[in-house]
Design a protein around this motif. Structure first.
Motif, PDB file in Angstrom:
ATOM      1  N   GLU A 172      -0.680  -5.695  -2.392  1.00  0.00           N
ATOM      2  CA  GLU A 172      -1.639  -5.350  -3.440  1.00  0.00           C
ATOM      3  C   GLU A 172      -1.171  -4.180  -4.301  1.00  0.00           C
ATOM      4  O   GLU A 172      -1.736  -3.924  -5.357  1.00  0.00           O
ATOM      5  CB  GLU A 172      -2.988  -4.978  -2.808  1.00  0.00           C
ATOM      6  N   LEU A 173      -0.149  -3.438  -3.852  1.00  0.00           N
ATOM      7  CA  LEU A 173       0.272  -2.233  -4.569  1.00  0.00           C
ATOM      8  C   LEU A 173       1.082  -2.540  -5.816  1.00  0.00           C
ATOM      9  O   LEU A 173       1.887  -3.472  -5.843  1.00  0.00           O
ATOM     10  CB  LEU A 173       1.123  -1.353  -3.654  1.00  0.00           C
ATOM     11  N   ALA A 174       0.860  -1.717  -6.837  1.00  0.00           N
ATOM     12  CA  ALA A 174       1.652  -1.779  -8.068  1.00  0.00           C
ATOM     13  C   ALA A 174       1.843  -0.350  -8.549  1.00  0.00           C
ATOM     14  O   ALA A 174       0.962   0.494  -8.401  1.00  0.00           O
ATOM     15  CB  ALA A 174       0.952  -2.610  -9.129  1.00  0.00           C
ATOM     16  N   CYS A 175       3.001  -0.062  -9.106  1.00  0.00           N
ATOM     17  CA  CYS A 175       3.298   1.271  -9.610  1.00  0.00           C
ATOM     18  C   CYS A 175       2.471   1.543 -10.866  1.00  0.00           C
ATOM     19  O   CYS A 175       2.472   0.732 -11.790  1.00  0.00           O
ATOM     20  CB  CYS A 175       4.788   1.397  -9.921  1.00  0.00           C
ATOM     21  N   GLY A 185       4.501  -0.514 -13.498  1.00  0.00           N
ATOM     22  CA  GLY A 185       3.833  -1.786 -13.251  1.00  0.00           C
ATOM     23  C   GLY A 185       4.521  -2.682 -12.233  1.00  0.00           C
ATOM     24  O   GLY A 185       4.056  -3.786 -11.970  1.00  0.00           O
ATOM     25  N   THR A 186       5.617  -2.223 -11.645  1.00  0.00           N
ATOM     26  CA  THR A 186       6.311  -3.031 -10.643  1.00  0.00           C
ATOM     27  C   THR A 186       5.410  -3.220  -9.427  1.00  0.00           C
ATOM     28  O   THR A 186       4.813  -2.272  -8.942  1.00  0.00           O
ATOM     29  CB  THR A 186       7.620  -2.336 -10.200  1.00  0.00           C
ATOM     30  N   ARG A 187       5.316  -4.461  -8.962  1.00  0.00           N
ATOM     31  CA  ARG A 187       4.545  -4.752  -7.758  1.00  0.00           C
ATOM     32  C   ARG A 187       5.495  -4.778  -6.569  1.00  0.00           C
ATOM     33  O   ARG A 187       6.688  -5.044  -6.711  1.00  0.00           O
ATOM     34  CB  ARG A 187       3.846  -6.110  -7.881  1.00  0.00           C
ATOM     35  N   TYR A 188       4.953  -4.546  -5.391  1.00  0.00           N
ATOM     36  CA  TYR A 188       5.773  -4.567  -4.182  1.00  0.00           C
ATOM     37  C   TYR A 188       6.395  -5.955  -3.987  1.00  0.00           C
ATOM     38  O   TYR A 188       7.538  -6.072  -3.579  1.00  0.00           O
ATOM     39  CB  TYR A 188       4.938  -4.181  -2.966  1.00  0.00           C
ATOM     40  N   MET A 189       5.644  -6.991  -4.332  1.00  0.00           N
ATOM     41  CA  MET A 189       6.164  -8.358  -4.220  1.00  0.00           C
ATOM     42  C   MET A 189       7.356  -8.558  -5.160  1.00  0.00           C
ATOM     43  O   MET A 189       8.297  -9.274  -4.828  1.00  0.00           O
ATOM     44  CB  MET A 189       5.070  -9.373  -4.545  1.00  0.00           C
ATOM     45  N   TYR A 200       9.490  -6.231  -5.997  1.00  0.00           N
ATOM     46  CA  TYR A 200      10.612  -5.554  -5.330  1.00  0.00           C
ATOM     47  C   TYR A 200      11.232  -6.468  -4.280  1.00  0.00           C
ATOM     48  O   TYR A 200      12.454  -6.604  -4.213  1.00  0.00           O
ATOM     49  CB  TYR A 200      10.145  -4.239  -4.697  1.00  0.00           C
ATOM     50  N   TRP A 201      10.416  -7.119  -3.462  1.00  0.00           N
ATOM     51  CA  TRP A 201      10.956  -7.968  -2.408  1.00  0.00           C
ATOM     52  C   TRP A 201      11.593  -9.234  -2.959  1.00  0.00           C
ATOM     53  O   TRP A 201      12.518  -9.775  -2.352  1.00  0.00           O
ATOM     54  CB  TRP A 201       9.882  -8.305  -1.383  1.00  0.00           C
ATOM     55  N   SER A 202      11.123  -9.728  -4.090  1.00  0.00           N
ATOM     56  CA  SER A 202      11.722 -10.962  -4.604  1.00  0.00           C
ATOM     57  C   SER A 202      13.039 -10.716  -5.328  1.00  0.00           C
ATOM     58  O   SER A 202      13.949 -11.516  -5.221  1.00  0.00           O
ATOM     59  CB  SER A 202      10.747 -11.717  -5.503  1.00  0.00           C
ATOM     60  N   ASP A 203      13.174  -9.587  -6.053  1.00  0.00           N
ATOM     61  CA  ASP A 203      14.439  -9.353  -6.755  1.00  0.00           C
ATOM     62  C   ASP A 203      15.226  -8.139  -6.256  1.00  0.00           C
ATOM     63  O   ASP A 203      16.341  -7.910  -6.697  1.00  0.00           O
ATOM     64  CB  ASP A 203      14.230  -9.273  -8.268  1.00  0.00           C
ATOM     65  N   GLY A 204      14.643  -7.353  -5.344  1.00  0.00           N
ATOM     66  CA  GLY A 204      15.381  -6.248  -4.730  1.00  0.00           C
ATOM     67  C   GLY A 204      15.547  -5.021  -5.611  1.00  0.00           C
ATOM     68  O   GLY A 204      16.365  -4.160  -5.310  1.00  0.00           O
ATOM     69  N   ARG A 205      14.778  -4.935  -6.690  1.00  0.00           N
ATOM     70  CA  ARG A 205      14.919  -3.800  -7.602  1.00  0.00           C
ATOM     71  C   ARG A 205      13.598  -3.081  -7.778  1.00  0.00           C
ATOM     72  O   ARG A 205      12.555  -3.705  -7.908  1.00  0.00           O
ATOM     73  CB  ARG A 205      15.397  -4.271  -8.971  1.00  0.00           C
ATOM     74  N   LEU A 206      13.684  -1.767  -7.812  1.00  0.00           N
ATOM     75  CA  LEU A 206      12.520  -0.951  -8.124  1.00  0.00           C
ATOM     76  C   LEU A 206      12.531  -0.665  -9.616  1.00  0.00           C
ATOM     77  O   LEU A 206      13.574  -0.717 -10.253  1.00  0.00           O
ATOM     78  CB  LEU A 206      12.557   0.354  -7.332  1.00  0.00           C
ATOM     79  N   GLY A 207      11.367  -0.337 -10.172  1.00  0.00           N
ATOM     80  CA  GLY A 207      11.274  -0.136 -11.608  1.00  0.00           C
ATOM     81  C   GLY A 207      11.483   1.288 -12.060  1.00  0.00           C
ATOM     82  O   GLY A 207      11.984   1.528 -13.152  1.00  0.00           O
ATOM     83  N   CYS A 208      11.092   2.274 -11.221  1.00  0.00           N
ATOM     84  CA  CYS A 208      11.195   3.672 -11.625  1.00  0.00           C
ATOM     85  C   CYS A 208      11.177   4.557 -10.380  1.00  0.00           C
ATOM     86  O   CYS A 208      10.880   4.072  -9.286  1.00  0.00           O
ATOM     87  CB  CYS A 208      10.051   4.046 -12.570  1.00  0.00           C
ATOM     88  N   PRO A 209      11.485   5.849 -10.517  1.00  0.00           N
ATOM     89  CA  PRO A 209      11.479   6.751  -9.354  1.00  0.00           C
ATOM     90  C   PRO A 209      10.110   6.858  -8.678  1.00  0.00           C
ATOM     91  O   PRO A 209      10.032   7.090  -7.478  1.00  0.00           O
ATOM     92  CB  PRO A 209      11.893   8.098  -9.948  1.00  0.00           C
ATOM     93  N   GLN A 210       9.036   6.651  -9.422  1.00  0.00           N
ATOM     94  CA  GLN A 210       7.689   6.724  -8.852  1.00  0.00           C
ATOM     95  C   GLN A 210       7.476   5.644  -7.787  1.00  0.00           C
ATOM     96  O   GLN A 210       6.683   5.817  -6.867  1.00  0.00           O
ATOM     97  CB  GLN A 210       6.650   6.592  -9.983  1.00  0.00           C
ATOM     98  N   ASP A 211       8.205   4.529  -7.883  1.00  0.00           N
ATOM     99  CA  ASP A 211       8.064   3.438  -6.914  1.00  0.00           C
ATOM    100  C   ASP A 211       8.355   3.897  -5.494  1.00  0.00           C
ATOM    101  O   ASP A 211       7.758   3.392  -4.540  1.00  0.00           O
ATOM    102  CB  ASP A 211       9.004   2.281  -7.274  1.00  0.00           C
ATOM    103  N   TYR A 212       9.258   4.846  -5.317  1.00  0.00           N
ATOM    104  CA  TYR A 212       9.573   5.345  -3.983  1.00  0.00           C
ATOM    105  C   TYR A 212       8.340   5.977  -3.346  1.00  0.00           C
ATOM    106  O   TYR A 212       8.125   5.869  -2.144  1.00  0.00           O
ATOM    107  CB  TYR A 212      10.721   6.352  -4.023  1.00  0.00           C
ATOM    108  N   ARG A 213       7.529   6.669  -4.144  1.00  0.00           N
ATOM    109  CA  ARG A 213       6.307   7.291  -3.610  1.00  0.00           C
ATOM    110  C   ARG A 213       5.225   6.242  -3.358  1.00  0.00           C
ATOM    111  O   ARG A 213       4.541   6.272  -2.346  1.00  0.00           O
ATOM    112  CB  ARG A 213       5.792   8.350  -4.578  1.00  0.00           C
ATOM    113  N   VAL A 214       5.081   5.299  -4.288  1.00  0.00           N
ATOM    114  CA  VAL A 214       4.021   4.296  -4.182  1.00  0.00           C
ATOM    115  C   VAL A 214       4.272   3.354  -3.006  1.00  0.00           C
ATOM    116  O   VAL A 214       3.347   3.009  -2.271  1.00  0.00           O
ATOM    117  CB  VAL A 214       3.905   3.496  -5.503  1.00  0.00           C
ATOM    118  N   PHE A 215       5.521   2.934  -2.802  1.00  0.00           N
ATOM    119  CA  PHE A 215       5.861   1.948  -1.774  1.00  0.00           C
ATOM    120  C   PHE A 215       6.478   2.575  -0.526  1.00  0.00           C
ATOM    121  O   PHE A 215       7.192   1.901   0.215  1.00  0.00           O
ATOM    122  CB  PHE A 215       6.828   0.903  -2.336  1.00  0.00           C
TER     123      PHE A 215
END
Length: 161
Positions: free
Chosen positions: A69-72, A76-80, A82-97
């Motif tokens: 359910e999480l999204a940055c 706007g990157t969703r955790y799903m 990240y798992w489907s393409d293996g890429r995070l969108g921004c440095p904030q994603d590390y905190r969110v996920f």
């Protein structure tokens, strides 16, 4: 056939070979559901989203429902995603996920704390970052004369760099 657990009518029949030995399992629909087996009445869900969620469930476990359910809020990157393409969108994603990333980082890197070289900040780079921050603040305040002055300073610094 009779269910091997509850002795009702069996409608799920499984056969497997292990080391040349044939094993059979006969279950009713209720016992098959209890054992997390698919009922013959429900076809498998082969949609991409369900396949990806199944893979995530294997690797992350119980966190999936919460993380899916999480999204940055920044990119706007969703955790799903990240798992489907293996890429995070921004440095904030590390905190969110964090909950989902830490086990993976531990598994791949052997630690969750960075040990090693870090980028050196040069005084000119720090000054340029400070100017850009001031520029954003001036634009937010709608102080366009100050913003233009700061923009010119940044361009001058970039030209000499």
């Amino acid at each position: 056939m009779i269910c091997q657990r509850c002795h009702n009518e069996a409608s799920v029949h499984l056969t497997e070979r292990v080391d040349g030995e044939r094993r059979e399992l006969h279950l009713c629909v209720d016992c098959a559901r209890e054992g997390a087996l698919r009922s013959p009445d429900s076809p498998p869900d082969l949609g991409l989203e369900s396949v990806v969620q199944g893979l995530i469930l294997q690797h992350v476990g119980g966190l999936v429902g919460e993380l899916a359910e999480l999204a940055c809020p920044d990119c706007g990157t969703r955790y799903m995603d990240y798992w489907s393409d293996g890429r995070l969108g921004c440095p904030q994603d590390y905190r969110v996920f964090t909950k989902g990333l830490l086990p993976s980082i531990q598994r791949y890197q052997g630690a969750t704390r960075h040990v090693g070289k870090t980028a050196r900040l040069r005084p000119a780079a720090v000054h340029r970052l400070r100017l850009r921050s001031q520029l954003r603040e001036a634009v937010a305040r709608e102080d366009y004369e100050e913003a233009a002055r700061l923009r010119d300073q940044i361009r001058l610094k970039d030209k000499h760099a």
